[in-house]
Design a protein around this motif. Structure first.
Motif, mmCIF file in Angstrom:
data_model
loop_
_atom_site.group_PDB
_atom_site.id
_atom_site.type_symbol
_atom_site.label_atom_id
_atom_site.label_comp_id
_atom_site.label_asym_id
_atom_site.label_seq_id
_atom_site.Cartn_x
_atom_site.Cartn_y
_atom_site.Cartn_z
ATOM 1 N N TRP A 28 33.994 20.523 -72.766
ATOM 2 C CA TRP A 28 33.470 20.583 -71.574
ATOM 3 C C TRP A 28 34.486 19.993 -70.470
ATOM 4 N N THR A 29 34.187 20.597 -69.415
ATOM 5 C CA THR A 29 34.780 19.947 -68.174
ATOM 6 C C THR A 29 33.899 18.648 -67.608
ATOM 7 N N TYR A 30 34.288 17.807 -66.555
ATOM 8 C CA TYR A 30 33.616 16.813 -65.991
ATOM 9 C C TYR A 30 32.293 17.499 -65.287
ATOM 10 N N MET A 31 32.565 18.685 -64.588
ATOM 11 C CA MET A 31 31.549 19.387 -63.827
ATOM 12 C C MET A 31 30.441 19.690 -65.016
ATOM 13 N N HIS A 32 30.732 20.225 -66.059
ATOM 14 C CA HIS A 32 29.798 20.694 -67.086
ATOM 15 C C HIS A 32 29.037 19.339 -67.507
ATOM 16 N N ILE A 33 29.491 18.168 -67.682
ATOM 17 C CA ILE A 33 28.775 17.073 -68.039
ATOM 18 C C ILE A 33 27.839 16.811 -66.876
ATOM 19 N N VAL A 34 28.160 16.602 -65.861
ATOM 20 C CA VAL A 34 27.399 16.497 -64.584
ATOM 21 C C VAL A 34 26.098 17.197 -64.700
ATOM 22 N N GLU A 35 26.413 18.578 -64.813
ATOM 23 C CA GLU A 35 25.220 19.526 -64.801
ATOM 24 C C GLU A 35 24.240 19.310 -65.887
ATOM 25 N N GLU A 36 24.979 19.154 -67.280
ATOM 26 C CA GLU A 36 23.937 18.661 -68.341
ATOM 27 C C GLU A 36 23.287 17.525 -68.399
ATOM 28 N N LEU A 37 23.930 16.307 -67.612
ATOM 29 C CA LEU A 37 23.261 15.295 -67.421
ATOM 30 C C LEU A 37 22.059 15.227 -66.249
ATOM 31 N N ASN A 38 22.449 15.997 -65.540
ATOM 32 C CA ASN A 38 21.400 16.298 -64.119
ATOM 33 C C ASN A 38 20.247 17.000 -64.849
ATOM 34 N N LYS A 39 20.442 17.902 -65.808
ATOM 35 C CA LYS A 39 19.121 18.647 -66.621
ATOM 36 C C LYS A 39 18.314 17.857 -67.291
ATOM 37 N N ILE A 40 18.858 16.654 -67.810
ATOM 38 C CA ILE A 40 18.128 15.788 -68.767
ATOM 39 C C ILE A 40 17.789 14.535 -67.923
ATOM 40 N N GLY A 41 17.683 14.586 -66.690
ATOM 41 C CA GLY A 41 17.208 13.706 -65.799
ATOM 42 C C GLY A 41 18.197 12.521 -65.255
ATOM 43 N N LEU A 42 19.255 12.575 -65.516
ATOM 44 C CA LEU A 42 20.251 11.431 -64.954
ATOM 45 C C LEU A 42 21.256 12.396 -63.911
ATOM 46 N N ILE A 43 21.219 11.540 -62.750
ATOM 47 C CA ILE A 43 21.753 12.208 -61.544
ATOM 48 C C ILE A 43 23.022 11.477 -61.350
ATOM 49 N N VAL A 44 24.174 12.161 -61.748
ATOM 50 C CA VAL A 44 25.565 11.636 -61.618
ATOM 51 C C VAL A 44 26.451 12.464 -60.813
ATOM 52 N N ASP A 45 27.613 12.015 -60.483
ATOM 53 C CA ASP A 45 28.484 13.142 -59.906
ATOM 54 C C ASP A 45 29.772 12.926 -60.801
ATOM 55 N N GLU A 46 30.688 13.979 -60.327
ATOM 56 C CA GLU A 46 31.959 13.949 -61.113
ATOM 57 C C GLU A 46 32.858 12.739 -61.248
ATOM 58 N N LYS A 47 32.954 11.859 -59.906
ATOM 59 C CA LYS A 47 33.732 10.638 -59.677
ATOM 60 C C LYS A 47 33.142 9.587 -60.873
ATOM 61 N N LYS A 48 31.721 9.568 -60.958
ATOM 62 C CA LYS A 48 31.394 8.653 -61.553
ATOM 63 C C LYS A 48 31.449 8.666 -63.180
ATOM 64 N N VAL A 49 31.711 10.192 -63.745
ATOM 65 C CA VAL A 49 31.885 10.432 -65.006
ATOM 66 C C VAL A 49 33.277 10.252 -65.542
ATOM 67 N N LYS A 50 34.409 10.675 -64.553
ATOM 68 C CA LYS A 50 35.775 10.389 -64.646
ATOM 69 C C LYS A 50 35.845 8.849 -64.773
ATOM 70 N N LYS A 51 35.091 8.001 -63.735
ATOM 71 C CA LYS A 51 35.480 6.615 -64.015
ATOM 72 C C LYS A 51 35.101 5.951 -65.185
ATOM 73 N N TRP A 52 33.880 6.629 -65.835
ATOM 74 C CA TRP A 52 33.467 6.051 -67.311
ATOM 75 C C TRP A 52 34.424 6.344 -68.281
ATOM 76 N N GLU A 53 34.963 7.636 -68.078
ATOM 77 C CA GLU A 53 36.194 7.972 -69.030
ATOM 78 C C GLU A 53 37.374 7.270 -69.010
ATOM 79 N N ILE A 54 37.608 6.991 -67.961
ATOM 80 C CA ILE A 54 39.218 6.226 -67.545
ATOM 81 C C ILE A 54 38.756 4.736 -67.759
ATOM 82 N N GLY A 55 37.577 4.143 -67.796
ATOM 83 C CA GLY A 55 37.442 2.797 -68.009
ATOM 84 C C GLY A 55 37.236 1.788 -66.671
ATOM 85 N N LEU A 56 37.030 2.578 -65.556
ATOM 86 C CA LEU A 56 36.778 1.902 -64.382
ATOM 87 C C LEU A 56 35.580 1.560 -64.070
#
Length: 146
Positions: A28-56
């Protein structure tokens, strides 16, 4: 034997490693994760997902439950990995600086760590050469005063 090895790996992995491994496993790409999370009710953006994965930044407990639902992984694994990330972060203060530099410049963490150590050791060698070259001046000035 294989299950014991897998359990040990899960228990020692950081949240950043876990999230990256899960994303790459699904290809999956970061954008795909954002779309999937939005579908299940968690509104996030690509930056937030990247920060999670980098550990910021680390996901809150409600976000962990949604990630657990998305990846079909028990939320305990995410909580344990988050705890491992905190432990690793406390052991390594410079890691946060490197993570921010990597995030802002878009380079990988491996390149960031390599660059960091080159700069540190280059600075140490440069300082040593500076002091050695100035040591000769101090010795010469001491001879003139005698």
């Amino acid at each position: 034997m294989e299950k014991a090895k897998e359990k040990l790996e899960i228990e020692t992995r950081t949240l950043e490693q876990l999230l990256k491994d899960l994303r790459e496993e699904k290809q999956w790409t970061y954008m795909h994760i954002v779309e999937e999370l939005n579908k299940i009710g968690l509104i996030v953006d690509e930056k937030k997902v990247k920060k999670w994965e980098i550990g910021l930044k680390y996901p809150e407990i409600d976000e962990i439950y949604k990630l657990s639902e998305l990846y079909f992984v028990p939320s305990d694994n995410f909580v344990m990995a988050k705890s491992n990330s905190y432990k690793q972060g406390l052991e390594s203060v410079h890691a946060t600086l490197i993570k921010w530099i990597c995030y802002l410049t878009g380079i990988s963490l491996k390149v960031g760590y390599i660059f960091f150590f080159i700069v540190i050791y280059g600075g140490l060698i440069g300082s040593l050469l500076f002091f050695v070259s100035n040591l000769n001046l101090v010795v010469e000035m001491g001879k003139e005063n005698i």
